[in-house]
Design an enzyme around this catalytic site. Structure first.
Site, PDB file in Angstrom:
ATOM      1  N   ALA A   1       0.856  -1.186   0.000  1.00  3.42           N
ATOM      2  CA  ALA A   1       0.000   0.000   0.000  1.00  3.42           C
ATOM      3  C   ALA A   1       0.890   1.234   0.000  1.00  3.42           C
ATOM      4  CB  ALA A   1      -0.876  -0.022   1.243  1.00  3.42           C
TER       5      ALA A   1
ATOM      6  N   GLY B   1       0.678  -5.191   0.820  1.00  3.20           N
ATOM      7  CA  GLY B   1      -0.377  -5.280  -0.176  1.00  3.20           C
ATOM      8  C   GLY B   1       0.134  -5.862  -1.491  1.00  3.20           C
TER       9      GLY B   1
ATOM     10  N   GLU C   1      -0.194  -9.475  -0.984  1.00  2.00           N
ATOM     11  CA  GLU C   1      -1.637  -9.767  -0.956  1.00  2.00           C
ATOM     12  C   GLU C   1      -2.204  -9.783  -2.375  1.00  2.00           C
ATOM     13  OE1 GLU C   1      -2.273  -6.611   1.953  1.00  2.00           O
ATOM     14  OE2 GLU C   1      -3.229  -8.073   3.258  1.00  2.00           O
TER      15      GLU C   1
ATOM     16  N   GLU D   1       4.114  -5.498   7.453  1.00  2.00           N
ATOM     17  CA  GLU D   1       3.282  -4.419   8.017  1.00  2.00           C
ATOM     18  C   GLU D   1       3.594  -4.127   9.483  1.00  2.00           C
ATOM     19  OE1 GLU D   1       2.229  -6.787   6.030  1.00  2.00           O
ATOM     20  OE2 GLU D   1       0.771  -6.022   4.588  1.00  2.00           O
TER      21      GLU D   1
END
Ligand code: CAA
Length: 704
Positions: A63, A106, A109, A129
Site C-alpha cells: 500500500a 499489499g 496480498e 506491516e
C-alpha cells in the site's frame, strides 16, 4: 501523466504492467486500474491467460504508506484493497503474478489473489506491516496461511521478515522460479497453464488444519520477546488464528477490525514516522543529488581496538578491501583475534558460511606500517579518544594519503575542525562516528566540519548505504547528536540515584519504557572509563556551582569500569549477569548525605520523565542550533544508536505524541525543583509548545 497500468498482448497472453515509480505502491488509482486491465483482458476473447508484472525495479512494495498518514489525519477515506483483490481472484481466466524485486504487504496480498505466482531468483516476498505498526489489511493474514501454512504465516505476519524466492517456492507461495527474463518466463508459464482450472487461494483450505498444539501461544511468546511492547505483532497473530476458526470472508472482517485498531494507534503513527525519517536522513539540503560521489575501492583503518576492528569488519562485510594498522604487534594480534572470533561466532550460529568468513578475513590486511595507504580512497582513524593523539595521526596520514582520499575520524565527541587543522586539506576531513559494536550497530553519524566538501558528504552517505548503515548528518558540536544528548540522560539517571532511586529501579523503569537496557546497565556495558576520559577532556567546560553527578568518577577511581571488570553500577558474575551491589548503594547514600541531598521515594514515572525529557530538551536545542537537520534525524540516531523503542518513534516523536505543551509543563516543574542551569526549557520547545506545533512539523532550515 503516464498510465499507472498498461495492457498489452503477447499472442494469447495478456500482459498487465503496473507502472507507479519508484516502487509500484498501490496508490489511489492503481488498484482500480489493475482491476480494470484484468477485466478488459478477461473480456478479450482470444486471451487465454493474464500475466501481471511490475515495471522498473520491483513488483509491488505494498500500500502507499503516505496514504495512511492522510487517512489517520482524516484527510482521506480509506479505500479497502480487498474488494479489488476478490475481483482479480474471481477472474475466469488464469492470472499469473510475475514477481521481481519485492512483493511486500499489499504487494504480496495482490500476488496471492492471482491464481499462480512466478518469481525471479533474487526476489523476496513478505508481510512487513508490523514494521509500520499495522497488520496486513487486504486478506494477507487469511491467504498466506492457505499457501504457506499456519506456522510460517504466523512468523511472517508477526515478525515481518520477508522470505527469498527459493523459500517462497518451497513454502508454496510461489509456483516457479524463473531464471533469466522474467516476463518471457511468465508468459511461457501462462501458456502452459492456460486452459487449466484457476485455483483460488481463498478456497485452498487444506493447510489450515495442519498446525501443532500451542503454535499460537508460542508465536505470542516469541513476539512478546522479540517485539517487546508492540501491539501489531499480537494483532497479526490473532488475525492468522482467525483464519483457522472462521470462513475466509469472516476472517477478512476480523482482519479488517484489527487492522483499523492498529492503523489508528500511536505505535503505527510512530513507526510510519520512522519509516520516512530513515529515508529523509540521507538527504542533505545543500548537497544536491547531482553532487559527484567518489568511488571507494580500498579503505584503511587506523587502530585495531574494539572500534577499529568492528569498522574493518564493516568494510570487509561490504566486500571492500581494508588495511588495518596498529602500533604494536601485540595490539594488532589482539585486535585481529577479536575480529576472527566475531566471525567464528557468526559461523557457529549459522549466520555465515566458513567460506564467507575466510573471504572476509582475507579482505582485512593487518599491518604495523602505512604501506599501501597511498592507494586507498578513504582512511578511518579509530585510535584512543584524545585530541593530541588524533592530531598526530591526521598529520601523519595527511603526508601519506593521495589527493582525493577521504580522511575520516571515528571520534565520538571531539571537534572535527580541530582535528582537520592538523592537515592541509580540511575539505577532505569528516567524522564517521560508528557505534559499538561497529559491525552490528546500524547507525553512522556523519559529522560535517566547517570545510568538509559536498563530495565528501555525498560519498559518505552513499558509502553508508553500501556498508548497510543508516547515516545521519550531524554538525560539529561536542558529542555531535547522540552523545551530546546522552549527557543529560546519563546525568538524570545518576541524580535519581542520589535522590533515592536504587540502581535497579532506574534500570528497570527505562527497560519497561522500551529501552533495551537501563542507563546504568548501558554505561556498565560500554565501560565507565569511556565517559570518565571524556569528562576529563571537557572538564574545563563545566560551569562552577552547577550540580554534577557525584559517584561515577569515584567508581572509576576504584577501578570499577563496568562489566569488563565485573563491577560498575552493578556487580557482574562470570556470565555477566548483574546483581545489586551494596557497596555502590552505600557510596551513593554517603555522597548524597555529604552533599546535603534529601533522599526520598521516587516513582517510576518520574524516572522516565526525567530521563526521557532530558533527551527531548537537549534534542530541541540541537535542532535549533542546526546540529541536527531535522527532528526525525534525532529520532533515527536514538533508535539505531541507543535502542530507543522505534514504536515510540524516537525521543522527539515521542514528545510530539505526548504533546509539547505537556512536555513543557513537566520540564518547567523540573526547572522549578532542580534549577534553570539543568532544566531551563529549550527556547524552540517553548515556542512550538506555545504555538501548538510539533517537532515533526518544524523546518530547521527556515527556523519555522
Ligand atoms: N509506500 C510509499 N512509498 C514507498 C513505499 C510504500 N509502500 N515503499 C517505498 N516507498 C518510497 C520510499 O519512501 C522512497 O521514497 P524517497 O525516494 O522519496 O525517499 C522510495 O520509495 C524508495 O524506497 P527505498 O529507499 O526504501 O528503496 P529500496 O530499494 O532501498 O527498498 C523496498 C525498496 C524494499 C520496497 C522498501 O522501500 C520497503 O521496504 N518499502 C516498504 C514496504 C512495506 O512496508 N510494505 C507494506 C506497506 S503496508 C501495506 O501494504 C498494508 C496492506 O495490507 C494493504
Amino acid at each position: 501523466m503516464p498510465d499507472l497500468v498498461t495492457l498489452t498482448r503477447q499472442g494469447e497472453i495478456a500482459v498487465v504492467t503496473i507502472d507507479n515509480p519508484p516502487v509500484n505502491a498501490l496508490s489511489p488509482g492503481v488498484p482500480e486500474a489493475l482491476q480494470a486491465a484484468i477485466e478488459s483482458a478477461a473480456g478479450d476473447g482470444p486471451v487465454r491467460a493474464i500475466v501481471v508484472i511490475g515495471a522498473g525495479r520491483t513488483f509491488i512494495a505494498g500500500a502507499d504508506i503516505r496514504e495512511f498518514i492522510k487517512i489517520v489525519a482524516g484527510q482521506r477515506p480509506r479505500i479497502a484493497l480487498l474488494p479489488f483483490l476478490l475481483a482479480i481472484e474471481d477472474c475466469h481466466k488464469p492470472v499469473v503474478m510475475a514477481i521481481h524485486g519485492a512483493a511486500l504487504g499489499g504487494g504480496l496480498e495482490t500476488a496471492m489473489a492471482g491464481h499462480y505466482r512466478v518469481i525471479a531468483p533474487s526476489a523476496q516476498v513478505g508481510q512487513p506491516e508490523v514494521n509500520l505498526g499495522i497488520i496486513p489489511g487486504a486478506g494477507g493474514t487469511q491467504r498466506l496461511p492457505r499457501l504457506a501454512g499456519i506456522t510460517k504465516a504466523l512468523e511472517m505476519c508477526s515478525l515481518g521478515e520477508p522470505v527469498r524466492a527459493p523459500e517462497a517456492l518451497a513454502l508454496g507461495i510461489a509456483d516457479r522460479i524463473i531464471e533469466g527474463d522474467l516476463l518471457a518466463g511468465a508468459v511461457a508459464f501462462a501458456r502452459e497453464i492456460a486452459g487449466a482450472p484457476a485455483p483460488k487461494t481463498r478456497e485452498r483450505n487444506e493447510k489450515l488444519r495442519d498446525f501443532g498444539a500451542g503454535v499460537f501461544e508460542a508465536a505470542r511468546e516469541r513476539a512478546r520477546h522479540s517485539r517487546r511492547g508492540q501491539t501489531a505483532p499480537l494483532a497479526a497473530i490473532d488475525a492468522v488464528e482467525a483464519a483457522t476458526r472462521l470462513p475466509f470472508e469472516e476472517g477478512c472482517r476480523r482482519e479488517a477490525e484489527l487492522f483499523n485498531q492498529c492503523l489508528f494507534s500511536t505505535q503505527s503513527k510512530a513507526l510510519i514516522h520512522v519509516f520516512f525519517a530513515e529515508r529523509a536522513a540521507s538527504r542533505i539540503p545543500d548537497v544536491p543529488k547531482e553532487t559527484p560521489v567518489a568511488e571507494i575501492r580500498r579503505a584503511a583503518v587506523i587502530g585495531a581496538g574494539t572500534m577499529g576492528g568492528g569498522i574493518a569488519m564493516t568494510y570487509a562485510n561490504a566486500g571492500i578491501p581494508v588495511l588495518l594498522k596498529e602500533v604494536s604487534q601485540e595490539a594488532l594480534d589482539r585486535g585481529l583475534d577479536v575480529v576472527r572470533r566475531n566471525y567464528a561466532n557468526s559461523v557457529k550460529k549459522g549466520k555465515l558460511s566458513q567460506a564467507a568468513m575466510e573471504q572476509r578475513m582475507a579482505l582485512i590486511t593487518p599491518q604495523l606500517t602505512y604501506d599501501g595507504f597511498a592507494e586507498t580512497d578513504l582512511i578511518v582513524e579509530a585510535v584512543f579518544e584524545g585530541m593530541a593523539v588524533k592530531k598526530q595521526v591526521f598529520s601523519e596520514i595527511d603526508r601519506i594519503a593521495r589527493p582525493g582520499c577521504i580522511l575520516a575520524s571515528n571520534t565520538s565527541y571531539l571537534n572535527i575542525d580541530a582535528i582537520a587543522s592538523a592537515t592541509g586539506r580540511a575539505e577532505m576531513v569528516v567524522g564517521h562516528h560508528f557505534f559499538s559494536p561497529a559491525n552490528v550497530m546500524r547507525l553512522l553519524e556523519i559529522v560535517r566540519g566547517r570545510a568538509t566538501s559536498p563530495t565528501v558528504l555525498a560519498t559518505s552517505m552513499a558509502l553508508a548505504r553500501r556498508l548497510n548503515k543508516i547515516a545521519v548528518l550531524a554538525g560539529n558540536a561536542p558529542g555531535f547528536i547522540g552523545n551530546r544528548m546522552l549527557g543529560p540522560y546519563r546525568r538524570e539517571a545518576e541524580f535519581l540515584l542520589e535522590e533515592g532511586a536504587p540502581v535497579e529501579q532506574v534500570n528497570q523503569a527505562l527497560h519497561d519504557f522500551g529501552m533495551p537496557m537501563g542507563p546504568l546497565a548501558m554505561l556498565d556495558l560500554a565501560g565507565l572509563d569511556v565517559g570518565w576520559r571524556v569528562r576529563q577532556e571537557f572538564r574545563h567546560l563545566e560551569k562552577p556551582g552547577v550540580r554534577r553527578p557525584l559517584v561515577a568518577d569515584r567508581l572509576c577511581e576504584m577501578g570499577r569500569f563496568g562489566q569488563k571488570t565485573g563491577r560498575g553500577w552493578s556487580r557482574y558474575d562470570e556470565n555477566r549477569r548483574p546483581s545489586p551491589d551494596p557497596e555502590v548503594a552505600a557510596l551513593i547514600e554517603e555522597a548524597a548525605r555529604q552533599a546535603g541531598i534529601a533522599r526520598r521515594a521516587i516513582s517510576d514515572e518520574e524516572v522516565i520523565d526525567r530521563s526521557i525529557l532530558a533527551l527531548v530538551n537537549e534534542g530541541a536545542r540541537l535542532l535549533e542550533e542546526g546540529i541536527a537537520l531535522r527532528a526525525g534525524d534525532i529520532d533515527i540516531v536514538y533508535i539505531n544508536g541507543y535502542g530507543f523503542p522505534a514504536w515510540r518513534g524516537g525521543p522527539m516523536c515521542y514528545a510530539d505524541t505526548v504533546g509539547l505543551r505537556t512536555v513543557l509543563d513537566r520540564i518547567q516543574e523540573f526547572e522549578e525543583r532542580h534549577g534553570p542551569e539543568l532544566w531551563s526549557p529549550a527556547p524552540l520547545l517553548k515556542r512550538l509548545a506555545e504555538s501548538g506545533e510539533t517537532f515533526g512539523s518544524y523546518d530547521a532550515r527556515s527556523g519555522k
